[in-house]
Design a protein around this motif. Structure first.
Motif, PDB file in Angstrom:
ATOM      1  N   ILE A  21       0.846  -1.200   0.000  1.00  0.00           N
ATOM      2  CA  ILE A  21       0.000   0.000   0.000  1.00  0.00           C
ATOM      3  C   ILE A  21       0.874   1.241   0.000  1.00  0.00           C
ATOM      4  CG2 ILE A  21      -1.596   1.369   1.405  1.00  0.00           C
ATOM      5  CD1 ILE A  21      -2.926  -1.267   2.257  1.00  0.00           C
ATOM      6  N   ALA A  22       1.940   1.191   0.826  1.00  0.00           N
ATOM      7  CA  ALA A  22       2.861   2.321   0.900  1.00  0.00           C
ATOM      8  C   ALA A  22       3.602   2.538  -0.417  1.00  0.00           C
ATOM      9  CB  ALA A  22       3.860   2.106   2.034  1.00  0.00           C
ATOM     10  N   LEU A  23       3.917   1.434  -1.117  1.00  0.00           N
ATOM     11  CA  LEU A  23       4.646   1.531  -2.378  1.00  0.00           C
ATOM     12  C   LEU A  23       3.765   1.981  -3.534  1.00  0.00           C
ATOM     13  CD1 LEU A  23       6.850  -1.695  -2.161  1.00  0.00           C
ATOM     14  CD2 LEU A  23       7.658   0.660  -2.067  1.00  0.00           C
ATOM     15  N   GLY A  24       2.443   1.754  -3.427  1.00  0.00           N
ATOM     16  CA  GLY A  24       1.535   2.155  -4.488  1.00  0.00           C
ATOM     17  C   GLY A  24       1.211   1.012  -5.427  1.00  0.00           C
ATOM     18  N   PRO A  25       0.341   1.238  -6.425  1.00  0.00           N
ATOM     19  CA  PRO A  25      -0.055   0.186  -7.371  1.00  0.00           C
ATOM     20  C   PRO A  25       1.145  -0.422  -8.080  1.00  0.00           C
ATOM     21  CG  PRO A  25      -1.448   2.125  -7.622  1.00  0.00           C
ATOM     22  CD  PRO A  25      -0.334   2.518  -6.704  1.00  0.00           C
ATOM     23  N   LEU A  26       1.053  -1.710  -8.388  1.00  0.00           N
ATOM     24  CA  LEU A  26       2.159  -2.426  -9.009  1.00  0.00           C
ATOM     25  C   LEU A  26       2.506  -1.852 -10.377  1.00  0.00           C
ATOM     26  CD1 LEU A  26       4.108  -4.791  -8.686  1.00  0.00           C
ATOM     27  CD2 LEU A  26       2.377  -6.278  -9.727  1.00  0.00           C
ATOM     28  N   LYS A  27       1.512  -1.395 -11.118  1.00  0.00           N
ATOM     29  CA  LYS A  27       1.773  -0.887 -12.460  1.00  0.00           C
ATOM     30  C   LYS A  27       2.605   0.393 -12.455  1.00  0.00           C
ATOM     31  CE  LYS A  27      -2.702   1.508 -12.731  1.00  0.00           C
ATOM     32  NZ  LYS A  27      -3.973   1.593 -13.464  1.00  0.00           N
ATOM     33  N   THR A  28       2.657   1.088 -11.283  1.00  0.00           N
ATOM     34  CA  THR A  28       3.479   2.289 -11.197  1.00  0.00           C
ATOM     35  C   THR A  28       4.926   1.962 -10.869  1.00  0.00           C
ATOM     36  OG1 THR A  28       3.057   2.613  -8.819  1.00  0.00           O
ATOM     37  CG2 THR A  28       1.485   3.589 -10.371  1.00  0.00           C
TER      38      THR A  28
END
Length: 322
Positions: A21-28
């Motif tokens: 969640i902290a890292l953000g969506p995988l596609k980003t």
């Protein structure tokens, strides 16, 4: 504290979820934020250009390839930089994956552009220049910035590489005459199993590295200066010494590689130390740098400034670790 690096697969499901969640969506996570920004700017420029030229998007893939080809040819005639079109092609493939393998004509034209126009490269630093700029960095930010500069020249590091060295990545020989540095944030990590390594065999730099490591945790960076700040200070140092503004932080890598080659004349040794895979690429790189140095003419006043700064840094080194 949210994680800044990769998630450990051995963590619990709750920990992985929190970290992701902290890292953000995988596609980003497919490209670095800076690269993504460049792609966005370039693709936006592409579509604005289409609109200004009253061009419509075609229905077939091969027609789209020809359309981009026309835009590239127009950009060539208008004097646009080649890297902008490289970002356009990469950005189109990133945002629309089916395009990635279907812009064949465009990539061939991009290669032809590269063969027809030599890129503007930062001129190489001489050893005296590198030490003088390191002295300026020492006065402004202390030893961490100065040592990053010295290691960058000595090991032909890219700017991001010299600033991202962590305490845990540095290990020393038992006699303290050399040090190994494992590089993680480098262009070659995907080719060499996730790491590359360089060797420092200058005893003064080795001792300074050992001094910098004291009190740091393994993940702490040796250089506390950010990349934008380092570039700013480098530019100020160049101006203070009276050098041309065309000298950039990347000049350390070019200068270090050129100095190394001139010291022994063996391109293979320089290739290994500089981590180049292709000898032809390394030869072009070195030959252009040698040409730059051959055209370099410094006034007596600048030479005196460089020499004075170099002496001052060596005195500071003796006081620190001598």
């Amino acid at each position: 504290m949210p994680p800044k690096g990769p998630v450990l697969s051995s963590a619990s499901r709750f920990q992985r979820r929190h970290a992701r969640i902290a890292l953000g969506p995988l596609k980003t996570r497919m490209v670095k934020p800076g690269t993504l920004k460049r792609y966005q700017v370039a693709v936006t420029w592409f579509f604005i250009t289409l609109r200004m030229c009253n061009m419509c998007l075609p229905k077939s893939m091969w027609e789209f390839d020809l359309l981009v080809l026309d835009i590239m040819d127009m950009a060539w005639q208008e004097g646009e930089p080649r890297n902008l079109l490289g970002d356009v092609l990469s950005g189109l493939g990133h945002f629309t994956p089916p395009l990635k393998r279907n812009l064949t004509c465009c990539w061939r034209l991009y290669d032809a552009w590269g063969r027809s126009e030599l890129p503007a490269r930062a001129p190489p630093l001489t050893p005296l220049m590198a030490v003088a700029i390191a002295h300026f960095l020492f006065l402004e930010e202390g030893w961490s910035a100065a040592v990053a500069m010295l290691v960058g020249f000595h090991c032909f590091l890219r700017t991001s590489e010299m600033l991202s060295i962590t305490s845990g990545a540095v290990s020393f020989a038992t006699n303290m005459l050399s040090a190994n540095i494992v590089l993680t944030e480098t262009k070659g990590t995907s080719r060499f199993g996730g790491l590359e390594m360089v060797v420092v065999n200058d005893p003064w730099i080795v001792r300074l590295l050992a001094k910098l490591k004291v009190g740091l945790l393994p993940g702490d960076r040796l250089c506390s200066v950010s990349l934008p700040r380092f570039r700013l200070l480098f530019g100020r140092g160049v101006a203070r010494l009276g050098l041309d503004s065309s000298f950039k932080p990347y000049s350390a890598r070019r200068g270090g590689a050129t100095f190394d080659f001139r010291s022994h004349g063996n391109i293979s040794l320089t290739m290994v130390r500089g981590r180049w895979r292709n000898q032809r690429t390394a030869r072009i790189y070195i030959n252009l740098a040698l040409q730059h140095l051959g055209e370099l003419h410094l006034s007596a006043a600048i030479e005196q400034r460089l020499t004075a700064a170099s002496r001052e840094l060596h005195r500071a080194m003796e006081a620190e670790v001598g």
